[in-house]
Design a protein around this motif. Structure first.
Motif, mmCIF file in Angstrom:
data_model
loop_
_atom_site.group_PDB
_atom_site.id
_atom_site.type_symbol
_atom_site.label_atom_id
_atom_site.label_comp_id
_atom_site.label_asym_id
_atom_site.label_seq_id
_atom_site.Cartn_x
_atom_site.Cartn_y
_atom_site.Cartn_z
ATOM 1 N N PHE A 109 6.572 9.752 4.066
ATOM 2 C CA PHE A 109 7.562 11.346 5.022
ATOM 3 C C PHE A 109 8.359 11.484 3.990
ATOM 4 O O PHE A 109 9.187 10.567 3.733
ATOM 5 C CB PHE A 109 7.852 11.118 6.050
ATOM 6 N N GLY A 110 8.815 12.715 3.531
ATOM 7 C CA GLY A 110 9.453 13.599 2.481
ATOM 8 C C GLY A 110 9.340 12.537 1.254
ATOM 9 O O GLY A 110 7.961 13.343 0.675
ATOM 10 N N GLU A 111 9.724 11.839 0.133
ATOM 11 C CA GLU A 111 9.369 11.366 -1.208
ATOM 12 C C GLU A 111 9.446 9.877 -0.243
ATOM 13 O O GLU A 111 9.217 9.244 -1.428
ATOM 14 C CB GLU A 111 10.655 11.298 -2.296
ATOM 15 N N GLY A 112 9.034 9.505 0.291
ATOM 16 C CA GLY A 112 8.621 7.821 0.947
ATOM 17 C C GLY A 112 7.408 7.726 0.382
ATOM 18 O O GLY A 112 6.138 9.258 0.790
ATOM 19 N N PRO A 113 6.581 6.897 0.370
ATOM 20 C CA PRO A 113 5.483 6.317 -0.784
ATOM 21 C C PRO A 113 4.271 6.265 1.059
ATOM 22 O O PRO A 113 4.712 6.210 1.808
ATOM 23 C CB PRO A 113 5.582 4.635 -0.827
ATOM 24 N N ALA A 114 3.503 6.448 0.179
ATOM 25 C CA ALA A 114 1.598 6.252 1.214
ATOM 26 C C ALA A 114 1.983 4.580 1.522
ATOM 27 O O ALA A 114 2.132 3.921 1.023
ATOM 28 C CB ALA A 114 0.479 6.746 0.224
ATOM 29 N N GLY A 115 1.120 5.258 2.093
ATOM 30 C CA GLY A 115 0.796 3.664 2.895
ATOM 31 C C GLY A 115 -0.616 3.146 2.518
ATOM 32 O O GLY A 115 -0.479 3.242 1.761
ATOM 33 N N ASP A 116 -1.321 2.283 3.097
ATOM 34 C CA ASP A 116 -2.090 1.379 2.339
ATOM 35 C C ASP A 116 -3.466 1.310 3.498
ATOM 36 O O ASP A 116 -3.106 1.401 4.475
ATOM 37 C CB ASP A 116 -1.486 -0.230 2.106
ATOM 38 N N LEU A 117 -4.540 1.373 2.514
ATOM 39 C CA LEU A 117 -5.538 0.650 3.394
ATOM 40 C C LEU A 117 -6.424 -0.431 3.352
ATOM 41 O O LEU A 117 -6.250 -1.120 1.795
ATOM 42 C CB LEU A 117 -6.620 2.017 2.917
ATOM 43 N N TYR A 118 -6.257 -0.893 4.878
ATOM 44 C CA TYR A 118 -6.545 -2.650 4.526
ATOM 45 C C TYR A 118 -8.336 -2.519 4.982
ATOM 46 O O TYR A 118 -9.017 -1.555 6.585
ATOM 47 C CB TYR A 118 -6.059 -3.290 5.426
ATOM 48 N N LEU A 119 -9.754 -2.397 3.959
ATOM 49 C CA LEU A 119 -10.753 -2.517 4.581
ATOM 50 C C LEU A 119 -10.935 -4.227 5.052
ATOM 51 O O LEU A 119 -10.658 -5.317 4.359
ATOM 52 C CB LEU A 119 -11.999 -2.247 3.675
ATOM 53 N N GLY B 116 -14.184 -11.432 6.873
ATOM 54 C CA GLY B 116 -13.290 -11.201 7.622
ATOM 55 C C GLY B 116 -12.123 -11.028 6.274
ATOM 56 O O GLY B 116 -10.851 -10.810 7.164
ATOM 57 N N GLN B 117 -12.375 -11.205 5.188
ATOM 58 C CA GLN B 117 -11.328 -10.607 4.835
ATOM 59 C C GLN B 117 -11.510 -9.112 4.256
ATOM 60 O O GLN B 117 -11.643 -8.418 4.390
ATOM 61 C CB GLN B 117 -12.003 -11.573 2.948
ATOM 62 N N PHE B 118 -10.130 -9.406 3.917
ATOM 63 C CA PHE B 118 -9.816 -7.842 3.807
ATOM 64 C C PHE B 118 -9.365 -7.660 2.183
ATOM 65 O O PHE B 118 -8.742 -7.533 1.776
ATOM 66 C CB PHE B 118 -7.877 -7.890 4.216
ATOM 67 N N ILE B 119 -10.226 -6.327 1.800
ATOM 68 C CA ILE B 119 -9.351 -6.032 1.159
ATOM 69 C C ILE B 119 -8.795 -4.158 1.130
ATOM 70 O O ILE B 119 -8.513 -3.622 1.746
ATOM 71 C CB ILE B 119 -10.854 -5.227 0.241
ATOM 72 N N ARG B 120 -7.336 -4.791 0.017
ATOM 73 C CA ARG B 120 -6.021 -4.018 0.206
ATOM 74 C C ARG B 120 -7.049 -2.401 -1.363
ATOM 75 O O ARG B 120 -6.465 -2.917 -1.663
ATOM 76 C CB ARG B 120 -4.844 -4.488 0.223
ATOM 77 N N LEU B 121 -6.309 -1.372 -0.463
ATOM 78 C CA LEU B 121 -6.440 -0.416 -1.200
ATOM 79 C C LEU B 121 -4.777 0.592 -0.884
ATOM 80 O O LEU B 121 -4.805 1.192 -0.473
ATOM 81 C CB LEU B 121 -7.829 0.848 -0.676
#
Length: 316
Positions: A195-205, A182-187
């Motif tokens: 969008f535009g020059e905004g940063p990408a989101g994260d992936l939580y596994l 159940g623990q999450f690994i954040r990438l």
């Protein structure tokens, strides 16, 4: 609120190219522009057309819209997912605006829920990409030692012609030592593009530890069944046991019964406070398949005054 089918509003297929989207928009703008149209609902239709074009003419907005609108029908009830990015500042009618486009157009609640409200702001449009969530399956031994895994991710993105295509990318994921169920690994940066020059989101596994008939987990504690012979249980002694963390020497106390649990402190899943390993003894009888074995069992039956049912109400 109701879901809006922008492809239906513009009268184009979902695979339409950017030039086809633009051509359809210009045709509808000439038909519904309030200054020239005789249609009774021209103003409303023009607003709908402008809104649809503002999304489908922008590759980033279109990719986001396709992602969230997959399988949905016009008019059905809709709410954006809880983790959908908010605060996208929209300025004007979008790239390549044609006849009928105007600054400060009041777009629908549906549009605002996805891309924010219209504003007079100028300059690049920015929004952090949405976070993605997935699961990653590991073995219990991976939780003890750490591991690496290869993942293939699929995402929608516009190609050079403006069509939205599914792209695959491979990631190498490091599973840290001591992860639990159940623990999450954040990438960081591996979610939806910004969008535009905004940063990408994260992936939580989310970590899922594969079921193993040899072990049972309770948080960081691990329970394991260990087969022992009758003489090991009765007389005691040292045995070697293969555990998820490696082979260990275990001392069996004399007079142990089946089901007795031996606690190995700190031998569970590692961590700041490591779990414990509990070994449940399972007494296994040797088979009476030879004359010698049957003779030994017969000797025990004659010479040992032992009745396991005595005192249980099931005496023979």
């Amino acid at each position: 609120m109701e879901f809006r089918d922008y492809y239906q509003i513009l009268g184009v297929e979902k695979a339409a190219t950017a030039p086809q989207v633009k051509a359809s928009y210009r045709k509808l703008a000439r038909k519904f522009h309030p200054d020239v149209s005789k249609e009774p609902d021209a103003a409303r239709r023009m607003t709908e057309v402008n809104e649809a074009y503002a999304v489908l003419s922008d590759p980033e907005k279109r990719a986001a819209y396709d992602q969230i609108g997959s399988g949905r029908q016009a008019g059905e009830q809709f709410q954006p997912p809880p983790d959908w990015g908010a605060g996208f500042e929209y300025s004007g009618a979008g790239p390549g605006a044609g006849p009928g486009a105007s600054q400060g157009t009041d777009y629908s609640e549906f549009f605002s829920s996805l891309f924010g409200t219209a504003s007079g702001a100028r300059g690049p449009q920015q929004q952090r990409g949405g976070d993605h969530h997935a699961k990653i399956a590991i073995e219990l031994v991976d939780a003890y030692n750490g591991a690496t895994r290869q993942l293939t991710l699929r995402s929608a993105a516009p190609d050079e012609s403006g069509r939205v295509a599914v792209r695959e990318r491979n990631l190498t994921v490091r599973v840290p030592k001591g992860v639990t169920e159940g623990q999450f690994i954040r990438l960081a940066g591996q979610g939806s593009p910004g969008f535009g020059e905004g940063p990408a989101g994260d992936l939580y596994l989310e970590v899922v530890i594969a079921a193993d008939p040899r072990y049972r987990l309770e948080g960081r504690d691990v329970h394991q069944s260990v087969p022992v012979t009758p003489w090991e249980a009765a007389l005691g002694g040292a045995i070697e046991v293969q555990t998820p963390g490696g082979r260990v020497q275990v001392k069996i106390p004399p007079g142990s019964q089946a089901g007795r649990k031996l606690r190995l402190k700190g031998r569970g899943i590692p961590g700041g406070t490591p779990g414990d390993l509990y070994l449940g003894l399972n007494v296994v009888l040797p088979p009476a398949t030879t004359d010698k074995a049957r003779e030994l069992y017969a000797t025990m039956a004659r010479e040992l005054a032992f009745d396991p049912r005595q005192g249980t109400g099931a005496e023979s």
